[in-house]
Design a protein around this motif. Structure first.
Motif, PDB file in Angstrom:
ATOM      1  N   LYS A   1       0.829  -1.209   0.000  1.00 57.72           N
ATOM      2  CA  LYS A   1       0.000   0.000   0.000  1.00 57.72           C
ATOM      3  C   LYS A   1       0.870   1.269   0.000  1.00 57.72           C
ATOM      4  O   LYS A   1       1.871   1.358   0.685  1.00 57.72           O
TER       5      LYS A   1
ATOM      6  N   PRO B   1       1.869   4.907   1.043  1.00 61.79           N
ATOM      7  CA  PRO B   1       1.655   5.545   2.336  1.00 61.79           C
ATOM      8  C   PRO B   1       0.743   6.763   2.231  1.00 61.79           C
ATOM      9  O   PRO B   1       0.755   7.476   1.234  1.00 61.79           O
ATOM     10  N   SER B   2      -0.055   6.992   3.272  1.00 64.11           N
ATOM     11  CA  SER B   2      -0.836   8.214   3.338  1.00 64.11           C
ATOM     12  C   SER B   2       0.090   9.326   3.826  1.00 64.11           C
ATOM     13  O   SER B   2       1.224   9.083   4.213  1.00 64.11           O
TER      14      SER B   2
ATOM     15  N   VAL C   1      -0.141  11.024   6.504  1.00 60.76           N
ATOM     16  CA  VAL C   1       0.144  10.829   7.925  1.00 60.76           C
ATOM     17  C   VAL C   1       1.262   9.811   8.100  1.00 60.76           C
ATOM     18  O   VAL C   1       2.201  10.009   8.873  1.00 60.76           O
ATOM     19  N   GLU C   2       1.168   8.725   7.329  1.00 60.36           N
ATOM     20  CA  GLU C   2       2.214   7.701   7.421  1.00 60.36           C
ATOM     21  C   GLU C   2       3.564   8.262   6.985  1.00 60.36           C
ATOM     22  O   GLU C   2       4.591   7.953   7.577  1.00 60.36           O
TER      23      GLU C   2
ATOM     24  N   ARG D   1       5.158  10.012   9.675  1.00 66.10           N
ATOM     25  CA  ARG D   1       5.738   9.074  10.642  1.00 66.10           C
ATOM     26  C   ARG D   1       7.073   8.534  10.128  1.00 66.10           C
ATOM     27  O   ARG D   1       7.997   8.359  10.894  1.00 66.10           O
ATOM     28  N   TRP D   2       7.125   8.290   8.815  1.00 63.63           N
ATOM     29  CA  TRP D   2       8.377   7.780   8.237  1.00 63.63           C
ATOM     30  C   TRP D   2       9.546   8.699   8.591  1.00 63.63           C
ATOM     31  O   TRP D   2      10.651   8.249   8.800  1.00 63.63           O
TER      32      TRP D   2
ATOM     33  N   TYR E   1      11.248   7.809  11.766  1.00 64.08           N
ATOM     34  CA  TYR E   1      11.922   6.513  11.940  1.00 64.08           C
ATOM     35  C   TYR E   1      13.427   6.692  11.974  1.00 64.08           C
ATOM     36  O   TYR E   1      13.978   7.555  11.317  1.00 64.08           O
TER      37      TYR E   1
ATOM     38  N   ASP F   1       5.610   2.404  14.093  1.00 63.68           N
ATOM     39  CA  ASP F   1       4.377   2.988  14.617  1.00 63.68           C
ATOM     40  C   ASP F   1       3.968   2.222  15.866  1.00 63.68           C
ATOM     41  O   ASP F   1       4.714   2.132  16.815  1.00 63.68           O
TER      42      ASP F   1
END
Lengths: 424, 301
Positions: free
Chosen positions: A410, A412-413, A415-416, A419-420, A423, B14
């Motif tokens: 998938k 990423p959105s 938001v994701e 977040r990346w 990391y 996450d």
């Protein structure tokens, strides 16, 4: 560092050796020279057969004056226009029109000119022809009719003129651009140069940006990226990739510029053999074209290439990459569309804003500099903003890239994606 | 000095905890099996060992050095998802990948030639990767993993897609490398390969180590609680619920797991009573396969 160099070398060599590269490098100049030559030949060639025309003149007495304006000759010496018959105020206008239409249909005539009674008061005349798209012909006939009407209006007011052409002859307007350092003659050639420059910048950013993206996607879809990531830091890999593709572009431009210079020099030499005194180079390249565009281009390339690379890292297939690249490509297209604003009003607030905005400045600031060089502080500020943004984008892209190359499935959105960035 | 020491490593994506407080110790010169069901966190663990990912907590040492850019060149990697640059020549890809592992151009070229020869790919060295069969591509990828003579070799399912001849070729090379001092991490779902090749294992499930240690010791700890029987005839003699806990059928043979304290003689008696002809009756340690299933389903229960 040695590893970055290896990536650059691979990226460069595998691309330069492809048939596509050789074809586009050799083919594009050939194609553009070919198109230029063909369009030049077509533009200068006249319709090569005599245009048989009849005139339906409802005003009366206009035909001889019109034919005065249609005295052009074909290359073989034949007249370009031949008057078949004049219908001067016929009693039955409709019948004649019908008959003439039939003659045009049967190719006995190439066309007929219908002049209405009220033509002197602005009523439209009409040219009936099988091919209304022959601009060369329609323009000539229109001009001849207008000149005839002007002569008629003058004679109605008691002014009699024999050589109307002499009276109607105009002059061309030469543009003289006044700059801080002096003035220089400008004509169509400087406009062509501006447009070409914008086009080249746009095409290059899109083509080489996409090339970078495809290279990222290819490594992902082939899964080799996992082996690469176990051998080299992702940011090094990204850097090597961007530099390698840049090298490909640089090679291509170098070849084009060299052939361009050769053709120009050689062409001028050939030209002077036929027309002594015409040996001056076709284009004189102002120094400003050689300094700022390359700088902005390089910065713009890094900005967009790293953006495209980040997009490539987000997707898992070539098809998907076509979808995600749209927003970025649209920004570049917008630059092309907004270019006339800069051209018309280079110092308007909108122009200043567009040339400061880092995503449009690589193209539009270059364009503004060539239209009317802004104060140095503006150029410097624009460049500084662009460099700062580029550094930021490269860092963000490197983070997205680092995570994205190992992610499949998938997309990423937003938001994701954020977040990346966090990391480790 | 241990080849790999993973100390209390945790990795989160996450909210998902991919690896949780994992510790691994791999002795030099051994073959170490990293086992676990799909999605257990094996790949994430391997990626952290190779410094593709960085742990959120804990520390990893590779041959005494903290895992980092410098330790990447000490490891060779054959990922489960194979892939090379499809449009490049085999030799060029391998020289490039060898270069990324720190080999000089000339050295890399010479070694690529040797390895292509050794794996019977010499005739294909100037062909595009695309033109190779799946098995040949896999051998080429194996070369990419071993080309720089890494002291540590990580192989993820190295035998899938290989015919028996090529599988034997790869296995012999692996054992040869171990002989020369390399440490091999083998990640696979094929338990019989693990039993034949590995000295020690770690079984992880849900990101945690559920079983680790010397393979012989682990098996011994389970005791000889399994009977391997080959026979012809009716299998109803195995219907002994008070002594047999579980039966694994393999067509011509069965493995019957005994209940604690059950006497294997009971099965033998039942077989004789029913006139079944036995060609083999052996008391063995449980196969790793069963231990795997038991450990993994324990966690699910």
């Amino acid at each position: 560092m040695r590893k970055i160099w290896l990536v650059v070398k691979r990226e460069y060599l595998t691309r330069v050796r492809t048939k596509g590269f050789i074809l586009s490098t050799v083919g594009l100049p050939l194609l553009s020279v070919g198109i230029f030559a063909v369009s030049l030949a077509l533009a200068t060639s006249k319709t090569e057969s005599t245009f048989k025309i009849s005139i339906l003149d409802n005003l009366g007495g206009l035909a001889p004056q019109i034919m005065q304006g249609l005295k052009e000759k074909l290359r073989d010496g034949q007249p370009a226009y031949q008057l078949v018959r004049t219908w001067d105020r016929p009693p039955s206008e409709a019948t004649v029109r019908e008959a003439l239409n039939n003659q045009v249909r049967n190719e006995e005539l190439d066309g007929f000119l219908e002049v209405p009674r009220g033509v002197l008061n602005g009523e439209d005349a009409a040219l009936h022809t099988r091919n209304p798209n022959d601009f060369q012909t329609t323009r000539t006939i229109g001009l001849a009719l207008n000149n005839a009407l002007i002569a008629r209006r003058l004679s109605d007011r008691g002014v009699h003129i024999d050589n109307l052409d002499e009276i109607m002859r105009g002059v061309d307007l030469t543009m003289v651009k006044v700059t801080k350092t002096g003035e220089s003659k400008e004509g169509l050639e400087s406009l062509i140069m501006q447009i070409s420059l914008v086009m080249i910048l746009y095409i290059t950013l899109v083509v080489y940006g996409m090339m970078t993206m495809r290279s990222v996607v290819e490594e992902k879809t082939s899964h080799i990226v996992e082996v690469l990531a176990s051998s080299i830091k992702p940011s090094y890999l990204l850097t090597g990739k961007i530099l390698g593709v840049a090298g490909v572009g640089f090679t291509q431009y170098l070849i084009w510029m060299c052939t361009g210079a050769l053709v120009t020099t050689y062409g001028a030499a050939v030209g002077s053999a036929f027309r002594p005194g015409a040996a001056a180079p076709l284009f004189h390249l102002p120094i400003i074209y050689l300094v700022y565009p390359p700088i902005f281009f390089v910065v713009g390339y890094f900005l967009y290439a790293s953006l495209y690379a980040a997009l490539g890292a987000m997707v898992s297939s070539e098809e998907e990459s076509q979808q995600v690249q749209m927003p970025v490509t649209l920004v570049l297209v917008a630059c092309m569309v907004l270019y006339p604003i800069i051209q018309r009003a280079p110092n308007s607030p909108l122009s200043v804003a567009l040339t400061m905005f880092p995503f449009s400045s690589p193209i539009l600031m270059v364009c503004r500099i060539t239209v009317q060089t802004p104060p140095f502080w503006q150029i410097a500020l624009s460049l500084a903003l662009c460099v700062a943004t580029t550094i930021g984008i490269i860092q963000v892209s490197a983070k997205i890239y680092r995570v994205g190359i190992l992610m499949y499935g998938k997309r990423p959105s937003l938001v994701e994606l954020l977040r990346w960035l966090r990391y480790t | 000095m241990e080849a790999i020491a993973v100390e209390h490593v945790t990795k989160r994506f996450d909210t998902v905890v991919a690896v949780s407080d994992l510790s691994l110790h791999v002795e030099q010169g051994t073959v170490f099996g990293l086992l676990g069901p799909n999605g257990a966190g094996k790949t994430t663990s391997l990626r952290m060992i190779m410094h593709i990912l960085v742990p959120d907590e804990g520390a990893i040492q590779i041959l005494g050095q903290p895992a980092g850019e410098q330790t990447q060149d000490l490891i060779g990697y054959l990922p489960e998802e194979r892939g090379l640059y499809a449009r490049m020549k085999v030799r060029e890809v391998l020289v490039f990948l060898a270069g990324l592992k720190g080999l000089r151009q000339a050295d890399a070229s010479a070694r690529v030639r040797e390895w292509l020869e050794r794996l019977d790919l010499a005739a294909w060295s100037e062909k595009k990767v695309n033109d190779l069969s799946k098995g040949m591509q896999q051998k080429a990828q194996f070369i990419a993993a071993v080309i720089h003579q890494p002291p540590i070799l990580i192989l993820d399912e190295p035998f899938t897609g290989l015919d028996p001849v090529n599988a034997t070729l790869i296995k012999d090379i692996m054992l040869d490398l171990r002989e020369k001092g390399s440490t091999i991490i083998l990640s696979t779902h094929r338990m019989e390969q693990v039993e034949m090749m590995c000295d020690a294992i770690c079984l992880i499930n849900h990101g945690r180590s559920v079983l680790a240690g010397d393979l012989r010791a682990i098996k011994k700890s389970y005791g000889k609680n399994t009977v391997r029987i080959e026979y012809s005839g009716d299998d109803s003699f195995l219907d002994l619920p008070e002594s047999v806990e579980k039966i694994n059928h393999f067509g011509a043979a069965v493995e019957a797991k005994l209940r604690p304290g059950a006497d294997p003689q009971e099965i033998l008696k039942a077989a004789v009573a029913r006139g079944v002809r036995l060609s083999r009756f052996e008391l063995v340690e449980p196969p790793l396969h069963d231990i795997f299933i038991e450990k993994v389903s324990e966690a699910h229960a």
